[in-house]
Design a protein around this motif. Structure first.
Motif, mmCIF file in Angstrom:
data_model
loop_
_atom_site.group_PDB
_atom_site.id
_atom_site.type_symbol
_atom_site.label_atom_id
_atom_site.label_comp_id
_atom_site.label_asym_id
_atom_site.label_seq_id
_atom_site.Cartn_x
_atom_site.Cartn_y
_atom_site.Cartn_z
ATOM 1 N N ILE A 128 -3.739 -3.482 -6.285
ATOM 2 C CA ILE A 128 -2.805 -2.626 -6.550
ATOM 3 C C ILE A 128 -2.049 -2.445 -7.956
ATOM 4 C CG2 ILE A 128 -0.293 -2.037 -5.545
ATOM 5 C CD1 ILE A 128 -1.076 -3.502 -2.955
ATOM 6 N N ASP A 129 -1.894 -3.497 -8.490
ATOM 7 C CA ASP A 129 -1.284 -3.452 -10.105
ATOM 8 C C ASP A 129 -2.386 -3.080 -10.728
ATOM 9 O OD1 ASP A 129 0.859 -4.936 -9.060
ATOM 10 O OD2 ASP A 129 0.239 -6.856 -9.800
ATOM 11 N N ALA A 141 -2.194 0.921 -10.026
ATOM 12 C CA ALA A 141 -0.803 1.385 -10.713
ATOM 13 C C ALA A 141 -0.971 1.314 -12.120
ATOM 14 C CB ALA A 141 0.232 0.437 -10.073
ATOM 15 N N ALA A 176 -3.764 1.521 -0.908
ATOM 16 C CA ALA A 176 -3.933 0.099 -0.778
ATOM 17 C C ALA A 176 -2.388 -0.344 -0.790
ATOM 18 C CB ALA A 176 -4.512 -0.349 -2.257
ATOM 19 N N GLY A 177 -1.562 0.147 -1.173
ATOM 20 C CA GLY A 177 -0.180 -0.333 -1.179
ATOM 21 C C GLY A 177 0.485 -0.278 0.228
ATOM 22 N N PHE A 199 -1.477 -3.243 2.282
ATOM 23 C CA PHE A 199 -0.852 -4.515 1.898
ATOM 24 C C PHE A 199 0.461 -4.685 2.042
ATOM 25 C CE2 PHE A 199 0.441 -7.627 -1.476
ATOM 26 C CZ PHE A 199 -0.426 -8.690 -0.803
ATOM 27 N N TRP A 200 1.462 -3.896 2.016
ATOM 28 C CA TRP A 200 2.827 -4.181 1.880
ATOM 29 C C TRP A 200 3.455 -3.654 3.241
ATOM 30 C CZ3 TRP A 200 3.566 -1.745 -3.391
ATOM 31 C CH2 TRP A 200 3.362 -2.357 -4.494
ATOM 32 N N TYR A 247 -3.687 7.014 -8.511
ATOM 33 C CA TYR A 247 -2.183 7.116 -7.745
ATOM 34 C C TYR A 247 -2.679 7.083 -6.434
ATOM 35 C CZ TYR A 247 1.896 8.720 -5.282
ATOM 36 O OH TYR A 247 2.775 9.021 -4.598
ATOM 37 N N PRO A 292 -5.101 -8.630 -3.338
ATOM 38 C CA PRO A 292 -4.528 -7.517 -2.967
ATOM 39 C C PRO A 292 -3.513 -6.970 -4.093
ATOM 40 C CG PRO A 292 -4.998 -8.636 -1.009
ATOM 41 C CD PRO A 292 -5.302 -9.666 -2.218
ATOM 42 N N GLN A 293 -2.616 -7.718 -4.331
ATOM 43 C CA GLN A 293 -1.716 -7.445 -5.311
ATOM 44 C C GLN A 293 -2.266 -7.160 -6.517
ATOM 45 O OE1 GLN A 293 1.796 -7.421 -4.741
ATOM 46 N NE2 GLN A 293 1.612 -6.302 -6.506
ATOM 47 N N THR A 336 -3.592 3.519 -5.250
ATOM 48 C CA THR A 336 -2.590 2.763 -5.185
ATOM 49 C C THR A 336 -1.793 3.120 -4.075
ATOM 50 O OG1 THR A 336 -2.297 3.072 -7.469
ATOM 51 C CG2 THR A 336 -0.673 2.063 -6.379
#
Length: 426
Positions: free
Chosen positions: A43-44, A47, A86-87, A90-91, A80, A39-40, A83
């Protein structure tokens, strides 16, 4: 110069289609390999795409490549959005879709405003309507939609002339007004119920807009008047407002040619006069502006028709308000108005050779004819007579169109010998 701009539009349209195809392939690839992608990392990736597209877009804007800049910024806004969603999940920032949509809207609006991108601002207007609908269902505050509406107004008035964005801004304004009125009258607004008050207020707002659209901001005399950008935009937007309100008014008139529409209006009336008072107030304020300032051609008749239509709607809400409402003569009044407007449109269409005017006139005439044959006539002799009258009107319109076409043709120049022979005969 114009041909080069047209080729640029075709080129970037093809490039965007290529990007859509590539993104579709990437989505299929990612959807089938989600287990192998962290997932990270996901997102990266998006982004980074957001940052890359945004920087390249503003660099192209600095170079003066407007079409390229808008394409890069538009796809940066899409990245965007991926991002943000997803962010947020996930966060564990928020999983509430309206909040995620609002974060996406904030970034899109900033990018579109500073880049002057009408396509992206149009997306903002559409997503703002979606967010407003979801917020209406959940009962949250509407102030973010009001802020975005002000951004839309500033964009179409100062940043970029765009008819589509201007129309979407008008729709956003009408939706926001209705949401605030509903919250005012139904503080809990659960369960959600239709109120005829919304139809009345929206109809009055459109009627007021139909008149204000034609008000000249500054009378122009013989001398040349230097106008700023906002004044130069007003005639363009006024035409859009005029056509929008005209088409909506004609669609409403055709619906109320039939008795079932009046019955539904009367059944939905809840005996509250709040919407009636607001509607008459809006139309009175608009009437002061319309009849006290110079206007464009057709503004005052169009506004009078809207005001008359509002009065008919108020009359038809309650069958006990006036005697003829209980006798079902309101549909007949709408039919008479439709026939009168149809004849005006047909005459204007024949004179100007405009297929738009001719189409609107024929559509109104067809609607009125169907209403007469289904609502008011019970024998075939009258129906045949009505159709014969309609055929005669269409034939007269066609003959008038042919006559105006013949008059507009350039006459062939006569030779010198023909002119001398004519003068000798005299």
């Amino acid at each position: 110069m114009f041909a080069e701009q047209k080729m640029d539009r075709y080129f970037y349209a093809m490039m965007n289609l290529a990007v859509v195809a590539a993104v579709g392939g990437a989505v299929i690839l990612l959807a089938n390999n989600l287990e192998q992608i962290s997932p990270q990392g996901f997102i990266d990736l998006f982004a980074g795409l957001t940052l890359l597209c945004t920087l390249v877009g503003f660099w192209q804007q600095w170079r003066g490549a407007e079409a390229a800049s808008q394409s890069w910024i538009f796809w940066g806004g899409i990245a965007y959005g991926v991002t943000v969603f997803a962010g947020g999940h996930f966060w564990a920032i928020t999983t509430f879709i309206p909040n995620l949509l609002l974060l996406w809207l904030a970034g899109l609006a900033l990018l579109a405003f500073f880049n002057g991108n009408p396509w992206q601002m149009g997306l903002v207007a559409v997503l703002n309507l979606v967010w407003l609908g979801m917020t209406f269902l959940y009962g949250y505050s509407y102030w973010p939609a009001l802020v975005l509406l002000l951004v839309l107004v500033a964009f179409v008035w100062q940043r970029r002339r765009s008819g589509a964005v201007f129309f979407l801004t008008l729709v956003n304004a009408l939706a926001l007004v209705n949401c605030y009125l509903y919250a005012l009258l139904e503080p809990g607004h659960f369960p959600l119920t239709f109120s005829v008050m919304h139809a009345l207020v929206t109809f009055a707002l459109l009627g007021a807009v139909s008149g204000v659209a034609g008000v000249r901001r500054r009378p122009v005399g013989v001398t040349i008047v230097l106008v700023d950008e906002a004044n130069a935009l007003w005639p363009y937007y006024a035409r859009i407002l005029g056509w929008t309100t005209t088409l909506i008014g004609l669609a409403t008139l055709m619906a109320f040619n039939f008795r079932v529409s009046w019955d539904a209006l009367s059944a939905a009336y809840d005996s509250r006069l709040f919407g009636v008072v607001i509607g008459f107030t809006l139309l009175m304020v608009a009437a002061v502006l319309v009849f006290s300032r110079p206007t464009t051609a057709g503004t005052r008749p169009r506004f009078v028709l809207w005001a008359g239509g509002f009065l008919l709607l108020v009359t038809g809400m309650n069958s006990g308000m006036m005697a003829f409402a209980a006798q079902h003569y309101l549909p007949l009044s709408a039919v008479v108005l439709a026939i009168g407007l149809a004849m005006g449109f047909l005459r204007q269409g024949a004179r100007q050779r405009s297929w738009l005017y001719l189409s609107m006139g024929l559509l109104l005439l067809l609607t009125a004819t169907i209403s007469l044959m289904t609502e008011w006539m019970n024998n075939y002799q009258m129906s045949a007579l009505v159709l014969a009258g309609v055929a005669m009107l269409i034939l007269l319109t066609a003959l008038q169109l042919q006559r105006h076409r013949a008059e507009s043709r350039p006459q062939p120049a006569r030779s010198l010998s023909t002119q001398l022979a004519g003068e000798a005969a005299l």
